[in-house]
Design a protein around this motif. Structure first.
Motif, PDB file in Angstrom:
ATOM      1  N   ALA A   9       0.938  -0.334   9.382  1.00 52.74           N
ATOM      2  CA  ALA A   9       1.802   0.945   9.399  1.00 52.74           C
ATOM      3  C   ALA A   9       3.103   0.542  10.362  1.00 52.74           C
ATOM      4  N   LYS A  10       4.196   1.490   9.978  1.00 61.66           N
ATOM      5  CA  LYS A  10       5.474   1.185  10.665  1.00 61.66           C
ATOM      6  C   LYS A  10       5.960   2.392  11.302  1.00 61.66           C
ATOM      7  N   VAL A  11       5.651   3.030  12.475  1.00 65.27           N
ATOM      8  CA  VAL A  11       5.978   4.407  12.677  1.00 65.27           C
ATOM      9  C   VAL A  11       6.670   4.784  13.884  1.00 65.27           C
ATOM     10  N   GLY A  12       6.694   5.834  14.427  1.00 64.75           N
ATOM     11  CA  GLY A  12       7.440   6.172  15.794  1.00 64.75           C
ATOM     12  C   GLY A  12       8.384   5.019  16.109  1.00 64.75           C
ATOM     13  N   GLY A  58      15.041   3.058  10.273  1.00 64.21           N
ATOM     14  CA  GLY A  58      14.766   4.678  10.490  1.00 64.21           C
ATOM     15  C   GLY A  58      13.807   5.321   9.601  1.00 64.21           C
ATOM     16  N   THR A  59      13.382   4.609   8.689  1.00 59.35           N
ATOM     17  CA  THR A  59      12.515   5.023   7.596  1.00 59.35           C
ATOM     18  C   THR A  59      11.189   4.439   8.017  1.00 59.35           C
ATOM     19  N   ALA A  60      10.032   5.498   8.169  1.00 61.88           N
ATOM     20  CA  ALA A  60       8.686   4.850   8.506  1.00 61.88           C
ATOM     21  C   ALA A  60       7.927   4.625   7.327  1.00 61.88           C
ATOM     22  N   GLY A  61       6.745   3.622   7.615  1.00 63.97           N
ATOM     23  CA  GLY A  61       6.092   2.950   6.322  1.00 63.97           C
ATOM     24  C   GLY A  61       4.631   3.420   6.948  1.00 63.97           C
ATOM     25  N   GLU A  62       3.976   3.661   5.866  1.00 62.85           N
ATOM     26  CA  GLU A  62       2.395   4.168   5.983  1.00 62.85           C
ATOM     27  C   GLU A  62       1.585   2.933   5.598  1.00 62.85           C
ATOM     28  N   GLN A  89       4.522  -0.985  20.335  1.00 62.87           N
ATOM     29  CA  GLN A  89       4.082   0.652  19.867  1.00 62.87           C
ATOM     30  C   GLN A  89       4.700   0.706  18.561  1.00 62.87           C
ATOM     31  N   GLY A  90       4.078   1.520  17.922  1.00 65.19           N
ATOM     32  CA  GLY A  90       4.380   1.838  16.122  1.00 65.19           C
ATOM     33  C   GLY A  90       3.940   0.826  15.414  1.00 65.19           C
ATOM     34  N   LEU A  91       3.906  -0.308  15.577  1.00 64.38           N
ATOM     35  CA  LEU A  91       3.002  -1.213  14.342  1.00 64.38           C
ATOM     36  C   LEU A  91       1.595  -1.196  14.636  1.00 64.38           C
ATOM     37  N   ARG A  92       0.995  -0.764  13.453  1.00 63.02           N
ATOM     38  CA  ARG A  92      -0.495  -0.391  13.517  1.00 63.02           C
ATOM     39  C   ARG A  92      -0.934  -1.186  12.438  1.00 63.02           C
ATOM     40  N   LEU A  93      -1.965  -2.232  12.864  1.00 57.50           N
ATOM     41  CA  LEU A  93      -2.551  -3.006  11.726  1.00 57.50           C
ATOM     42  C   LEU A  93      -3.580  -1.965  10.995  1.00 57.50           C
ATOM     43  N   ILE A  94      -3.685  -2.249   9.658  1.00 55.18           N
ATOM     44  CA  ILE A  94      -4.870  -1.362   8.962  1.00 55.18           C
ATOM     45  C   ILE A  94      -5.703  -2.215   8.306  1.00 55.18           C
ATOM     46  N   GLU A  95      -5.340  -3.307   7.777  1.00 57.62           N
ATOM     47  CA  GLU A  95      -6.054  -4.189   7.004  1.00 57.62           C
ATOM     48  C   GLU A  95      -5.619  -5.785   7.044  1.00 57.62           C
ATOM     49  N   VAL A  96      -6.414  -6.674   7.129  1.00 61.39           N
ATOM     50  CA  VAL A  96      -6.083  -8.164   7.155  1.00 61.39           C
ATOM     51  C   VAL A  96      -7.095  -8.852   6.470  1.00 61.39           C
ATOM     52  N   ARG A 214       8.026   5.911   3.772  1.00 63.65           N
ATOM     53  CA  ARG A 214       7.526   5.167   2.453  1.00 63.65           C
ATOM     54  C   ARG A 214       6.170   5.462   2.626  1.00 63.65           C
ATOM     55  N   THR A 215       5.430   5.865   1.723  1.00 68.20           N
ATOM     56  CA  THR A 215       3.907   6.305   1.772  1.00 68.20           C
ATOM     57  C   THR A 215       3.164   5.198   1.018  1.00 68.20           C
ATOM     58  N   GLY A 216       3.811   4.401   0.373  1.00 71.18           N
ATOM     59  CA  GLY A 216       2.936   3.166  -0.505  1.00 71.18           C
ATOM     60  C   GLY A 216       3.778   2.253  -1.223  1.00 71.18           C
ATOM     61  N   LEU A 217       3.135   1.178  -1.490  1.00 72.06           N
ATOM     62  CA  LEU A 217       3.998   0.179  -2.370  1.00 72.06           C
ATOM     63  C   LEU A 217       3.022  -0.025  -3.411  1.00 72.06           C
TER      64      LEU A 217
END
Length: 225
Positions: A9-12, A58-62, A89-96, A214-217
């Motif tokens: 995720a790329k937020v905040g 400026g666009t967040a990515g979930e 801060q703002g870069l959060r790993l979801i899965e690897v 952006r909520t998904g790819l």
């Protein structure tokens, strides 16, 4: 070499990191985490990392995607734990997870993307008024926007073929607009371009700027919802 596919995720504050800087951030974070990043050969080696469709600043990515190659085989859970602790801060790993080295590139796989925009309203707006505005907008045979090319010259594009879905809702003084758009290696539709064209036609009573995510790819061959 061993390739790992990362969902993050790329937020905040991280939503303001440009696509070009994102590679440097991942490279520094991986080295800080002690991971054996693989590099290209030659006079100007760079880390073997690739990213899916770029996000506008400026666009967040979930749920964003990146591929990273390591020089030795490491358990994906260990890679995730090490890298997560070194990310800003703002870069959060979801899965690897591991992915075959010969697998198609992310840019070749990504076909569509889903987005959401949120903003405050300056005056009341009913759901049915918003729905009619969206229906009228999508009924147009062409939606022409201008883009500035590398040489500085502006060129017109019809983005209507790349708009697969669009909807909206109102909750008190908050408006939300969602869309599913073409992305990937060709025929891209940028969410901010779609919103600019829609707002110019609909003249909705917004207060302040839209917050974009952006909520998904969606990958080629995946079921489209």
């Amino acid at each position: 070499m061993f390739r790992y596919r990362i969902i993050y995720a790329k937020v905040g504050p991280a939503r303001y990191i440009s696509h070009l800087d994102l590679l440097r951030v991942f490279d520094r974070s991986a080295r800080r985490a002690g991971l054996p990043v693989a590099y290209t050969q030659g006079f100007n080696p760079h880390p073997k990392m690739t990213f899916a469709a770029p996000l506008s600043v400026g666009t967040a990515g979930e749920a964003e995607y990146a591929d990273m190659e390591l020089a030795r085989d490491i358990d994906p859970a260990v890679v995730k734990s090490a890298l997560a602790g070194a990310m800003p801060q703002g870069l959060r790993l979801i899965e690897v997870d591991r992915t075959p080295e010969a697998a198609a590139s992310l840019m070749a796989l990504v076909e569509r993307a889903t987005y959401s925009a949120r903003a405050e309203l300056a005056s009341p707006l009913r759901d049915e008024v918003l729905a009619r505005a969206i229906d009228s907008f999508l009924a147009r045979p062409q939606i022409i926007i201008e883009r500035q090319g590398k040489a500085g010259a502006k060129k017109e594009y019809d983005i209507r073929p790349g708009i697969f879905a669009m909807s909206g809702c109102v909750n008190n003084d908050i408006i939300k607009i969602k869309a599913e758009l073409k992305t990937g290696s060709s025929g891209n539709v940028r969410f901010e371009e779609l919103l600019a064209a829609f707002l110019k036609e609909s003249r909705l009573p917004l207060r302040g700027r839209l917050s974009l995510t952006r909520t998904g790819l969606l990958f080629r061959g995946a079921e489209q919802g």
